[in-house]
Design a protein around this motif. Structure first.
Motif, PDB file in Angstrom:
ATOM      1  N   GLY A 159     -13.784   6.681  97.467  1.00 48.95           N
ATOM      2  CA  GLY A 159     -13.309   7.510  96.293  1.00 48.95           C
ATOM      3  C   GLY A 159     -12.275   7.387  95.672  1.00 48.95           C
ATOM      4  O   GLY A 159     -12.764   5.201  95.510  1.00 48.95           O
ATOM      5  N   ARG A 160     -11.147   7.295  94.556  1.00 47.97           N
ATOM      6  CA  ARG A 160     -10.405   6.773  93.624  1.00 47.97           C
ATOM      7  C   ARG A 160      -8.996   7.368  94.360  1.00 47.97           C
ATOM      8  O   ARG A 160      -9.191   8.626  93.799  1.00 47.97           O
ATOM      9  CB  ARG A 160     -10.760   6.830  92.394  1.00 47.97           C
ATOM     10  CG  ARG A 160     -10.345   6.468  91.483  1.00 47.97           C
ATOM     11  CD  ARG A 160     -10.960   6.383  90.030  1.00 47.97           C
ATOM     12  NE  ARG A 160     -10.161   6.477  89.212  1.00 47.97           N
ATOM     13  CZ  ARG A 160     -10.131   6.655  88.087  1.00 47.97           C
ATOM     14  NH1 ARG A 160     -10.792   7.145  87.553  1.00 47.97           N
ATOM     15  NH2 ARG A 160      -9.065   5.970  87.081  1.00 47.97           N
ATOM     16  N   ILE A 161      -7.847   6.600  93.861  1.00 49.36           N
ATOM     17  CA  ILE A 161      -6.777   6.819  94.361  1.00 49.36           C
ATOM     18  C   ILE A 161      -5.903   6.401  93.151  1.00 49.36           C
ATOM     19  O   ILE A 161      -5.728   4.653  92.661  1.00 49.36           O
ATOM     20  CB  ILE A 161      -6.241   7.132  94.990  1.00 49.36           C
ATOM     21  CG1 ILE A 161      -6.888   8.532  95.911  1.00 49.36           C
ATOM     22  CG2 ILE A 161      -4.464   7.670  95.246  1.00 49.36           C
ATOM     23  CD1 ILE A 161      -5.945   9.048  96.177  1.00 49.36           C
ATOM     24  N   LEU A 162      -5.471   6.858  92.296  1.00 52.93           N
ATOM     25  CA  LEU A 162      -4.648   6.227  91.202  1.00 52.93           C
ATOM     26  C   LEU A 162      -2.430   6.849  92.219  1.00 52.93           C
ATOM     27  O   LEU A 162      -2.355   7.766  92.017  1.00 52.93           O
ATOM     28  CB  LEU A 162      -4.625   7.609  89.994  1.00 52.93           C
ATOM     29  CG  LEU A 162      -5.554   7.340  88.993  1.00 52.93           C
ATOM     30  CD1 LEU A 162      -5.047   8.810  87.804  1.00 52.93           C
ATOM     31  CD2 LEU A 162      -6.433   6.137  88.923  1.00 52.93           C
ATOM     32  N   THR A 163      -2.170   5.558  91.620  1.00 50.25           N
ATOM     33  CA  THR A 163      -0.308   5.931  92.183  1.00 50.25           C
ATOM     34  C   THR A 163       0.347   5.388  90.893  1.00 50.25           C
ATOM     35  O   THR A 163       0.065   4.811  90.567  1.00 50.25           O
ATOM     36  CB  THR A 163      -0.215   4.632  93.869  1.00 50.25           C
ATOM     37  OG1 THR A 163      -0.477   3.285  93.201  1.00 50.25           O
ATOM     38  CG2 THR A 163      -1.539   5.123  94.393  1.00 50.25           C
ATOM     39  N   GLU A 164       1.623   5.602  91.650  1.00 50.15           N
ATOM     40  CA  GLU A 164       3.085   5.079  90.644  1.00 50.15           C
ATOM     41  C   GLU A 164       4.163   5.240  91.391  1.00 50.15           C
ATOM     42  O   GLU A 164       4.006   6.249  92.407  1.00 50.15           O
ATOM     43  CB  GLU A 164       2.958   6.501  89.306  1.00 50.15           C
ATOM     44  CG  GLU A 164       2.020   6.416  88.223  1.00 50.15           C
ATOM     45  CD  GLU A 164       2.577   6.926  86.811  1.00 50.15           C
ATOM     46  OE1 GLU A 164       3.725   7.497  87.028  1.00 50.15           O
ATOM     47  OE2 GLU A 164       1.872   7.064  86.275  1.00 50.15           O
ATOM     48  N   ALA A 165       4.891   3.653  90.957  1.00 53.36           N
ATOM     49  CA  ALA A 165       5.621   3.918  91.957  1.00 53.36           C
ATOM     50  C   ALA A 165       7.118   3.029  90.881  1.00 53.36           C
ATOM     51  O   ALA A 165       6.544   2.895  90.383  1.00 53.36           O
ATOM     52  CB  ALA A 165       5.390   2.566  93.319  1.00 53.36           C
ATOM     53  N   VAL A 166       8.520   3.696  91.438  1.00 56.29           N
ATOM     54  CA  VAL A 166       9.760   3.321  90.913  1.00 56.29           C
ATOM     55  C   VAL A 166      10.401   2.965  92.189  1.00 56.29           C
ATOM     56  O   VAL A 166      10.755   3.388  93.088  1.00 56.29           O
ATOM     57  CB  VAL A 166      10.407   4.489  90.451  1.00 56.29           C
ATOM     58  CG1 VAL A 166      11.332   3.484  90.303  1.00 56.29           C
ATOM     59  CG2 VAL A 166       9.644   5.135  89.579  1.00 56.29           C
ATOM     60  N   ILE A 167      10.416   0.906  91.988  1.00 53.20           N
ATOM     61  CA  ILE A 167      11.093   0.800  93.302  1.00 53.20           C
ATOM     62  C   ILE A 167      12.014   0.836  93.312  1.00 53.20           C
ATOM     63  O   ILE A 167      12.440   1.212  94.176  1.00 53.20           O
ATOM     64  CB  ILE A 167      10.422  -1.076  93.277  1.00 53.20           C
ATOM     65  CG1 ILE A 167       9.249  -1.123  93.562  1.00 53.20           C
ATOM     66  CG2 ILE A 167      11.306  -1.406  94.399  1.00 53.20           C
ATOM     67  CD1 ILE A 167       8.827  -2.653  93.490  1.00 53.20           C
ATOM     68  N   GLU A 168      13.396   0.259  92.671  1.00 54.00           N
ATOM     69  CA  GLU A 168      15.090   0.912  92.411  1.00 54.00           C
ATOM     70  C   GLU A 168      15.530   0.341  91.520  1.00 54.00           C
ATOM     71  O   GLU A 168      14.943  -0.312  90.471  1.00 54.00           O
ATOM     72  CB  GLU A 168      15.599   0.241  93.323  1.00 54.00           C
ATOM     73  CG  GLU A 168      15.194  -1.764  93.433  1.00 54.00           C
ATOM     74  CD  GLU A 168      16.273  -2.352  94.619  1.00 54.00           C
ATOM     75  OE1 GLU A 168      17.559  -2.111  94.664  1.00 54.00           O
ATOM     76  OE2 GLU A 168      15.254  -2.929  95.439  1.00 54.00           O
ATOM     77  N   ALA A 169      17.162   1.120  91.269  1.00 47.82           N
ATOM     78  CA  ALA A 169      17.533   0.462  89.638  1.00 47.82           C
ATOM     79  C   ALA A 169      17.591  -1.121  89.296  1.00 47.82           C
ATOM     80  O   ALA A 169      17.703  -1.783  90.523  1.00 47.82           O
ATOM     81  CB  ALA A 169      18.572   1.207  89.784  1.00 47.82           C
ATOM     82  N   GLY A 170      17.630  -1.186  88.542  1.00 50.25           N
ATOM     83  CA  GLY A 170      17.513  -2.862  88.271  1.00 50.25           C
ATOM     84  C   GLY A 170      16.226  -3.737  88.199  1.00 50.25           C
ATOM     85  O   GLY A 170      15.816  -4.835  87.350  1.00 50.25           O
ATOM     86  N   VAL A 171      14.808  -3.062  88.913  1.00 49.37           N
ATOM     87  CA  VAL A 171      13.554  -3.745  88.779  1.00 49.37           C
ATOM     88  C   VAL A 171      13.161  -2.956  87.296  1.00 49.37           C
ATOM     89  O   VAL A 171      12.883  -1.747  86.259  1.00 49.37           O
ATOM     90  CB  VAL A 171      13.177  -3.297  89.206  1.00 49.37           C
ATOM     91  CG1 VAL A 171      11.259  -3.924  89.054  1.00 49.37           C
ATOM     92  CG2 VAL A 171      13.383  -3.328  90.956  1.00 49.37           C
ATOM     93  N   VAL A 172      12.881  -3.828  86.026  1.00 51.52           N
ATOM     94  CA  VAL A 172      12.811  -3.728  84.730  1.00 51.52           C
ATOM     95  C   VAL A 172      11.513  -4.245  84.177  1.00 51.52           C
ATOM     96  O   VAL A 172      10.943  -4.944  84.611  1.00 51.52           O
ATOM     97  CB  VAL A 172      13.934  -4.026  83.787  1.00 51.52           C
ATOM     98  CG1 VAL A 172      15.249  -2.977  84.214  1.00 51.52           C
ATOM     99  CG2 VAL A 172      14.060  -5.250  84.171  1.00 51.52           C
ATOM    100  N   ASP A 173      10.788  -3.635  83.142  1.00 45.96           N
ATOM    101  CA  ASP A 173       9.613  -4.497  82.738  1.00 45.96           C
ATOM    102  C   ASP A 173       9.756  -4.721  81.828  1.00 45.96           C
ATOM    103  O   ASP A 173      11.432  -5.686  81.209  1.00 45.96           O
ATOM    104  CB  ASP A 173       8.440  -3.225  82.016  1.00 45.96           C
ATOM    105  CG  ASP A 173       9.696  -2.396  80.669  1.00 45.96           C
ATOM    106  OD1 ASP A 173      10.332  -2.206  80.273  1.00 45.96           O
ATOM    107  OD2 ASP A 173       8.793  -0.861  80.727  1.00 45.96           O
ATOM    108  N   ALA A 174       8.856  -5.748  80.576  1.00 45.66           N
ATOM    109  CA  ALA A 174       9.523  -5.943  79.495  1.00 45.66           C
ATOM    110  C   ALA A 174      10.535  -5.902  78.219  1.00 45.66           C
ATOM    111  O   ALA A 174      11.000  -6.647  77.706  1.00 45.66           O
ATOM    112  CB  ALA A 174       7.871  -7.184  79.152  1.00 45.66           C
ATOM    113  N   ASP A 175      10.737  -4.525  78.355  1.00 44.27           N
ATOM    114  CA  ASP A 175      10.712  -3.948  77.334  1.00 44.27           C
ATOM    115  C   ASP A 175      11.912  -3.719  77.601  1.00 44.27           C
ATOM    116  O   ASP A 175      13.351  -3.571  77.165  1.00 44.27           O
ATOM    117  CB  ASP A 175      10.298  -3.125  76.641  1.00 44.27           C
ATOM    118  CG  ASP A 175       9.398  -3.453  75.983  1.00 44.27           C
ATOM    119  OD1 ASP A 175       9.138  -4.297  74.908  1.00 44.27           O
ATOM    120  OD2 ASP A 175       8.319  -2.612  76.347  1.00 44.27           O
TER     121      ASP A 175
END
Length: 211
Positions: A94-110
């Motif tokens: 099948g197919r599964i979408l996931t989202e995860a937030v590791i912890e504060a301080g882990v940021v993206d390019a913005d």
């Protein structure tokens, strides 16, 4: 000298899991599991389909546990964490979408909080680090079969929203932007219950009747 008090002593026999945990050696543990069937766990015959040291005592001493299950069409796991373990999450079919937030301080390019998003299909996997907020969703109109392995015999689970709203209102108000007591009560009453949610837009697309 007075005899030691018996108060607080265990009056009921230890469970098999407890006996295995305090066994002096691996040999002693093995002797507590004398039958070959003690080393077999049938996911189809066990509620929850989760093998941990309580439901499958042979896991004691291995440092691991495993869940295998089916996520129904448009099904979603509530936002949760495992406080004592990472999770290795694999899609078997099948197919599964996931989202995860590791912890504060882990940021993206913005410089914003990074959210790790994956789109998993058959024979692919992802990992949720220990304590990471995460959720999984089946966006398709057919079942998805998944497996989740944990490097812990007792990974635990924390449900983010229900546990947050278990706090008293005076603590929630500043956390939620000074909402009124009425607004908090409305939010608390609207929280879904159970370990599986249904995504309404997906249900409409799939022609699934809302339960």
């Amino acid at each position: 000298m007075a005899a030691p008090s018996s108060l607080g002593r265990r009056s009921t026999p230890l469970s098999l899991t407890a006996q295995l945990q305090i066994a002096d050696t691996a040999v002693d543990r093995a002797n507590l599991l004398p039958e070959d069937k003690d080393y077999v766990y049938d996911f189809s015959q066990n509620p929850g389909q989760f093998a941990d040291r309580k439901t499958f005592p042979a896991l004691v001493g291995t440092g691991g546990s495993l869940a295998v299950g089916t996520l129904p069409p448009c099904g979603m796991a509530p936002l949760h964490i495992h406080p004592r373990s990472a999770e290795l999450f694999a899609v078997i079919e099948g197919r599964i979408l996931t989202e995860a937030v590791i912890e504060a301080g882990v940021v993206d390019a913005d410089g914003k909080q990074r959210v790790i998003r994956t789109d998993l299909t058959s024979n692919t996997m992802t990992i949720f680090p220990k304590g990471a907020f995460h959720t999984q969703m089946n966006p398709e109109c057919t079942n998805a079969t998944v497996a989740a392995a944990f490097p812990s015999e007792d990974p635990g689970i924390g449900l983010i929203l229900p546990q947050t709203f278990a706090l008293d209102d005076e603590w929630l108000k500043p956390l939620l932007g000074d909402l009124s007591t009425e607004e908090i009560a409305k939010l608390r009453a609207s929280l879904p219950t159970g370990l599986f949610l249904q995504v309404e837009e997906c249900q409409k697309r799939c022609g699934i009747q809302k339960e």
